[in-house]
Design a protein around this motif. Structure first.
Motif, PDB file in Angstrom:
ATOM      1  N   GLY A   1       0.908  -1.200  -0.053  1.00  0.00           N
ATOM      2  CA  GLY A   1       0.063  -0.095   0.094  1.00  0.00           C
ATOM      3  C   GLY A   1       0.815   1.307  -0.097  1.00  0.00           C
ATOM      4  O   GLY A   1       0.325   2.412  -0.101  1.00  0.00           O
ATOM      5  N   TRP A   2       2.038   1.148  -0.115  1.00  0.00           N
ATOM      6  CA  TRP A   2       2.881   2.444   0.049  1.00  0.00           C
ATOM      7  C   TRP A   2       3.649   2.560  -1.181  1.00  0.00           C
ATOM      8  O   TRP A   2       3.687   1.762  -2.208  1.00  0.00           O
ATOM      9  CB  TRP A   2       3.934   2.349   1.035  1.00  0.00           C
ATOM     10  CG  TRP A   2       4.708   3.810   1.396  1.00  0.00           C
ATOM     11  CD1 TRP A   2       6.072   3.907   1.049  1.00  0.00           C
ATOM     12  CD2 TRP A   2       4.053   5.066   1.413  1.00  0.00           C
ATOM     13  NE1 TRP A   2       6.332   4.957   1.144  1.00  0.00           N
ATOM     14  CE2 TRP A   2       5.116   5.903   1.336  1.00  0.00           C
ATOM     15  CE3 TRP A   2       2.799   5.593   1.893  1.00  0.00           C
ATOM     16  CZ2 TRP A   2       5.032   7.324   1.910  1.00  0.00           C
ATOM     17  CZ3 TRP A   2       2.797   6.883   2.071  1.00  0.00           C
ATOM     18  CH2 TRP A   2       3.724   7.602   1.856  1.00  0.00           C
ATOM     19  N   LEU A   3       4.128   3.547  -1.537  1.00  0.00           N
ATOM     20  CA  LEU A   3       4.687   4.021  -2.817  1.00  0.00           C
ATOM     21  C   LEU A   3       5.941   3.364  -3.103  1.00  0.00           C
ATOM     22  O   LEU A   3       7.007   3.379  -2.263  1.00  0.00           O
ATOM     23  CB  LEU A   3       4.772   5.371  -3.038  1.00  0.00           C
ATOM     24  CG  LEU A   3       3.394   5.918  -2.849  1.00  0.00           C
ATOM     25  CD1 LEU A   3       3.800   7.448  -2.815  1.00  0.00           C
ATOM     26  CD2 LEU A   3       2.499   5.801  -4.137  1.00  0.00           C
TER      27      LEU A   3
ATOM     28  N   GLU B   1       7.790   6.301  -7.397  1.00  0.00           N
ATOM     29  CA  GLU B   1       6.392   6.936  -7.170  1.00  0.00           C
ATOM     30  C   GLU B   1       6.419   7.795  -6.280  1.00  0.00           C
ATOM     31  O   GLU B   1       5.727   9.139  -6.443  1.00  0.00           O
ATOM     32  CB  GLU B   1       5.384   5.843  -7.028  1.00  0.00           C
ATOM     33  CG  GLU B   1       4.993   4.763  -7.901  1.00  0.00           C
ATOM     34  CD  GLU B   1       3.991   3.804  -7.442  1.00  0.00           C
ATOM     35  OE1 GLU B   1       3.006   3.795  -8.120  1.00  0.00           O
ATOM     36  OE2 GLU B   1       4.446   3.120  -6.554  1.00  0.00           O
TER      37      GLU B   1
ATOM     38  N   HIS C   1      -0.286   4.807   4.207  1.00  0.00           N
ATOM     39  CA  HIS C   1      -1.678   4.702   3.822  1.00  0.00           C
ATOM     40  C   HIS C   1      -2.211   3.857   4.624  1.00  0.00           C
ATOM     41  O   HIS C   1      -1.806   2.709   5.056  1.00  0.00           O
ATOM     42  CB  HIS C   1      -1.482   4.105   2.186  1.00  0.00           C
ATOM     43  CG  HIS C   1      -2.945   4.031   1.705  1.00  0.00           C
ATOM     44  ND1 HIS C   1      -3.669   2.697   1.521  1.00  0.00           N
ATOM     45  CD2 HIS C   1      -3.923   4.850   1.387  1.00  0.00           C
ATOM     46  CE1 HIS C   1      -4.886   3.046   1.244  1.00  0.00           C
ATOM     47  NE2 HIS C   1      -4.996   4.263   0.860  1.00  0.00           N
TER      48      HIS C   1
ATOM     49  N   THR D   1      -4.834   6.807  -8.475  1.00  0.00           N
ATOM     50  CA  THR D   1      -3.942   6.004  -8.010  1.00  0.00           C
ATOM     51  C   THR D   1      -3.124   6.581  -6.713  1.00  0.00           C
ATOM     52  O   THR D   1      -2.870   5.716  -5.745  1.00  0.00           O
ATOM     53  CB  THR D   1      -2.424   6.208  -9.158  1.00  0.00           C
ATOM     54  OG1 THR D   1      -3.226   5.794 -10.369  1.00  0.00           O
ATOM     55  CG2 THR D   1      -1.696   5.139  -9.042  1.00  0.00           C
ATOM     56  N   THR D   2      -3.022   7.798  -6.724  1.00  0.00           N
ATOM     57  CA  THR D   2      -2.279   8.528  -5.386  1.00  0.00           C
ATOM     58  C   THR D   2      -3.268   7.958  -4.041  1.00  0.00           C
ATOM     59  O   THR D   2      -2.723   7.769  -3.173  1.00  0.00           O
ATOM     60  CB  THR D   2      -1.997   9.827  -5.433  1.00  0.00           C
ATOM     61  OG1 THR D   2      -1.257   9.867  -6.535  1.00  0.00           O
ATOM     62  CG2 THR D   2      -1.155  10.270  -4.144  1.00  0.00           C
TER      63      THR D   2
ATOM     64  N   LYS E   1      -2.792   4.914  -2.312  1.00  0.00           N
ATOM     65  CA  LYS E   1      -1.507   4.732  -1.836  1.00  0.00           C
ATOM     66  C   LYS E   1      -0.888   5.467  -0.613  1.00  0.00           C
ATOM     67  O   LYS E   1      -0.038   5.242  -0.274  1.00  0.00           O
ATOM     68  CB  LYS E   1      -0.317   4.618  -3.091  1.00  0.00           C
ATOM     69  CG  LYS E   1      -0.677   3.828  -4.295  1.00  0.00           C
ATOM     70  CD  LYS E   1       0.467   3.265  -4.848  1.00  0.00           C
ATOM     71  CE  LYS E   1       0.314   2.126  -5.639  1.00  0.00           C
ATOM     72  NZ  LYS E   1       1.484   1.822  -6.423  1.00  0.00           N
TER      73      LYS E   1
END
Lengths: 175, 175, 175, 175
Positions: B7-9, B13, B65, C16-17, C20
């Motif tokens: 769930g994290w970038l 990103e 997130h 998308t963001t 995340k």
């Protein structure tokens, strides 16, 4: 709290003073918190009045002459919860609210027939064992939902139910 | 904190996102308090940069997130102070201030060249042993006076010195 | 708020963001106050959903990249209340609470199916005329009692009713 | 404030009471704010003592018996700034800090040789014209930087300089 306390008022002086100026109080909402700081339980003192009426109250009391607010909080918490309650007095003295108790009904939602009292209110996590003393019979722990319920609220005199709701709102536990 | 966290970038990103929206942070000022809640010491992390410069920092980090603020605070405190620091996360999520770090100098007193970050700041008493981990060399305890001194303030980058002063003011320790 | 805003995300990037990382919001409870600062009325926006359901909401919106919280508050208040509402943005950015909206039900009392949003909440007195714009039909003023009533609360989606109660508690208007 | 005020103490009673219990005060930091709520100027009263010493003070005064804090704030602001200052009393009574003035030096950073006074402190934006009255000669507006400077701070007696710094920290204007 009596005439033996240096710097404090004799009972008859207290009566006179109460009729002439606001009296400073502190109030503490004792809570249990989990590891992440979330409030899981609220502690309310159980008192039985001379006429048999049950009331539930917060920890509350006057600030003495030449006493710091922190010390007044600690003193009243110890007085009401016993010596091993291990209260965690907040690092900041910014109260979550200020409750104004008037002898006249309806000025605010707070009422104290004896006096005009202004109370600085704090949420205080307690980590140890609570053993009520003095005129309180017991300390009962409630869930946030129970504490906000009409059943509990109706037993809280003088507007302390409203104060408790403000505390629950402040800690994010009022639905 | 890397691509392995669900769930994290992913790092690339994160770079892109940092350029397009404010990133939510939490910051904690670790303090020692006495029995009456008064702050006696402030803990600052000691870091040595790649170029040998010394900096002193607060506990700080992103909120992930689907992570609660309470849990982000606990995670970053444990990451920076070790597993037995026994931090006391506040019962209320009302921060004492909100710090806005801008990539452009001068918008506020806070600056982060990497990103626009908005940080919810809390004072967190810690009761246990602190054993810094990760990229911090040490945790040093300062008196409130020392923490507010020019000597310590000049080692606190990006405006964290100003944030620390706000914390000291909030707990009544700024002269 | 759309792809034409420099530094902000295109709609597909936003989607998308949102999946995340937490998205930063501000929320404002518009109030009328009397000369002594006491809240006399709370303003709620009236919205009609595509399916005809009525909802009442607070002023709410994202903080943009490189935008100060003060400017985001002002922008959203102007967007929702019109250009002559004359909002009085607080001098301090300390919010009365932080609301955490999760896409999953039950993590907190706040829910947003679209995203994980973290919202800094402020009470904002407005002194001028309010003329709702955009997708709000109207702004209706309620007494504190009405605002806390079950009738109004049930029309406030995603936990905003709980947020409003926290605001009422903060300004001393929750009975 | 004299024996003609119903419900308040005669001068000799006031002296006695001051020696026996904490006296409740309110203090206000008058500020100018811009459209986004940011503090641009701080107003300090100029007073000349009987011995010719210059001092700069905040708006300050007692809370009377049966007087609400809101009304005490309004009364003292009007007394010190004149009838057309248009102060904006905060919607919430949560003070940014509580200052404890002790007759003994060194208990806190606040000192009042006359009494033990506990003061609820608020930042109050004023929108109108200020025309000092009573014993204040003038109201001078300072930038936040000037207000925090040693030059201004040294003219603020009894710790009010420290209180002003706390206010500046609270509104994000202390560097």
């Amino acid at each position: 709290m009596t005439e033996t306390t240096p710097g404090w008022l004799a009972p008859e002086e207290l009566e006179t003073t109460r009729a002439k100026m606001p009296i400073l109080y502190v109030e503490a909402v004792p809570v249990r918190v989990d590891e992440s700081g979330e409030v899981t339980q609220i502690g309310l003192l159980l008192r039985i009045g001379p006429d048999g009426t049950v009331s539930r109250t917060l920890v509350s009391g006057r600030v003495l002459h030449h006493e710091r607010i922190r010390d007044a909080l600690l003193r009243h918490l110890e007085k009401d919860l016993g010596p091993v309650a291990l209260p965690r007095i907040p690092a900041s003295l910014q109260p979550f609210t200020v409750a104004e108790y008037f002898p006249t009904l309806g000025v605010t939602e707070f009422h104290d027939p004896r006096q005009h009292a202004v109370s600085l209110a704090y949420v205080v996590p307690v980590a140890g064992d609570c053993r009520p003393r003095q005129d309180a019979l017991d300390l009962v722990w409630f869930s946030p939902e129970e504490a906000a319920s009409a059943l509990v609220q109706q037993d809280m005199p003088g507007g302390q139910g409203a104060l408790l709701k403000r505390a629950l709102a402040h800690v994010g536990c009022l639905l």
